[in-house]
Design a protein around this motif. Structure first.
Motif, PDB file in Angstrom:
ATOM      1  N   THR A  32       0.826  -1.220   0.000  1.00 18.36           N
ATOM      2  CA  THR A  32       0.000   0.000   0.000  1.00 18.36           C
ATOM      3  C   THR A  32       0.865   1.279   0.000  1.00 18.36           C
ATOM      4  N   ILE A  34       2.478   5.051  -1.048  1.00 21.32           N
ATOM      5  CA  ILE A  34       1.996   6.381  -1.467  1.00 21.32           C
ATOM      6  C   ILE A  34       2.731   6.711  -2.763  1.00 21.32           C
ATOM      7  N   PRO A  56      -3.744  -1.957  -3.864  1.00 24.37           N
ATOM      8  CA  PRO A  56      -4.085  -0.773  -3.071  1.00 24.37           C
ATOM      9  C   PRO A  56      -2.921   0.203  -2.983  1.00 24.37           C
ATOM     10  N   GLU A  58      -2.090   4.815  -2.392  1.00 23.55           N
ATOM     11  CA  GLU A  58      -2.597   6.185  -2.233  1.00 23.55           C
ATOM     12  C   GLU A  58      -1.852   7.071  -3.226  1.00 23.55           C
ATOM     13  N   ASP A  60      -0.656  11.093  -4.062  1.00 23.41           N
ATOM     14  CA  ASP A  60      -0.503  12.458  -3.568  1.00 23.41           C
ATOM     15  C   ASP A  60       0.381  13.222  -4.537  1.00 23.41           C
ATOM     16  N   ARG A  85       2.338  15.661   5.167  1.00 24.56           N
ATOM     17  CA  ARG A  85       1.688  14.585   5.892  1.00 24.56           C
ATOM     18  C   ARG A  85       2.722  13.684   6.537  1.00 24.56           C
ATOM     19  N   ARG A  90       5.802   4.526   5.996  1.00 22.26           N
ATOM     20  CA  ARG A  90       5.121   4.293   4.715  1.00 22.26           C
ATOM     21  C   ARG A  90       6.122   4.055   3.585  1.00 22.26           C
TER      22      ARG A  90
END
Ligand code: IMP
Length: 176
Positions: A32, A34, A56, A58, A60, A85, A90
Motif C-alpha cells: 500500500t 503512497i 491498493p 494512495e 498524492d 503529511r 510508509r
C-alpha cells in the motif's frame, strides 16, 4: 511555428509505462505505497502509470521549485502546495517526468527520508545523464534522452506543449 522532433511516439511511451508498472507491481503489490507525483510535469505519466497498478495505493502530489533567495523548507528545494503529511513507516514511490541535473530530486529524496518512511523509491520517465550534477538513483526508468529540451506528455516549455501525446525535442530557439 516551433520545430518539434519526435523522440518517443505514444505507443512506445505506453509500452514503457506498462513495463514500469509491472516492475513496481512486483515490488509493491502488498505494501500500500503512497505514489507521490511531482507537479506539474508528472501529471500525465502518473495518471497512466497508476491505472496499470492493480493493488491498493494512495496518490498524492508535491510542487517543488528551485531555491531562489526564498525560504526553503528542505535544503535547496522549495516545497509548495499541501504535501505535509506523516510518512513515517510508509512506502513512497516518487513519480517524476525527467531527471536532468538531479538537484530537485536529490533534495526531495533527502527531505522525504528525513520523515522516516519505510522506503523511498524513484520512478522517472526520462533522464538526461549528461547534465547530472547530483547523483540520484532512479529505481524505475522509462528512457534515457540526449541533452536537448524535451516537451510533451506533461512536459513543458514555458507552460506550453504539456498536452502533446508524444514526447519530442524542441529547438532551443523556440523556447522563450
Ligand atoms: P533537475 O535539473 O533534475 O533538478 O530538473 C528539475 C525539473 O526541470 C524537472 O523535474 C523538469 O520538470 C524540468 N526539466 C528539466 N529538463 C527538462 C526538459 O528537457 N523539458 C521539460 N522540463 C525539464
Amino acid at each position: 511555428m516551433a520545430k518539434l522532433e519526435m523522440l518517443f511516439p505514444r505507443q512506445e511511451i505506453d509500452m514503457a509505462v506498462k513495463r514500469l508498472a509491472e516492475e513496481i507491481s512486483r515490488d509493491f503489490r502488498d505494501k500500500t505505497p503512497i505514489v507521490l507525483g511531482v507537479l506539474k510535469g508528472s501529471f500525465i505519466f502518473l495518471a497512466d502509470l497508476v491505472r496499470r497498478l492493480e493493488f491498493p495505493l494512495e496518490i498524492d502530489f508535491i510542487t517543488l521549485s528551485s531555491y531562489k533567495n526564498g525560504v526553503s523548507s528542505c535544503g535547496e528545494v522549495k516545497m509548495a502546495g499541501s504535501f505535509n503529511r506523516d510518512i513515517k513507516g510508509r512506502h513512497i514511490i516518487v513519480v517524476e517526468d525527467i531527471v536532468d541535473t538531479g538537484l530537485t530530486l536529490h533534495y526531495l529524496l533527502e527531505c522525504l527520508r528525513s520523515g522516516s518512511p519505510a522506503s523511498v523509491k524513484l520512478c522517472a520517465l526520462l533522464e538526461k545523464p549528461s547534465r547530472r550534477k547530483k547523483a540520484v538513483d532512479i529505481d524505475y526508468l522509462g528512457f534515457t534522452v540526449p541533452d536537448s529540451f524535451i516537451v510533451g506528455y506533461g512536459m513543458d516549455c514555458a507552460e506550453r506543449y504539456r498536452n502533446l501525446p508524444d514526447i519530442s525535442c524542441l529547438n532551443q530557439e523556440d523556447c522563450p
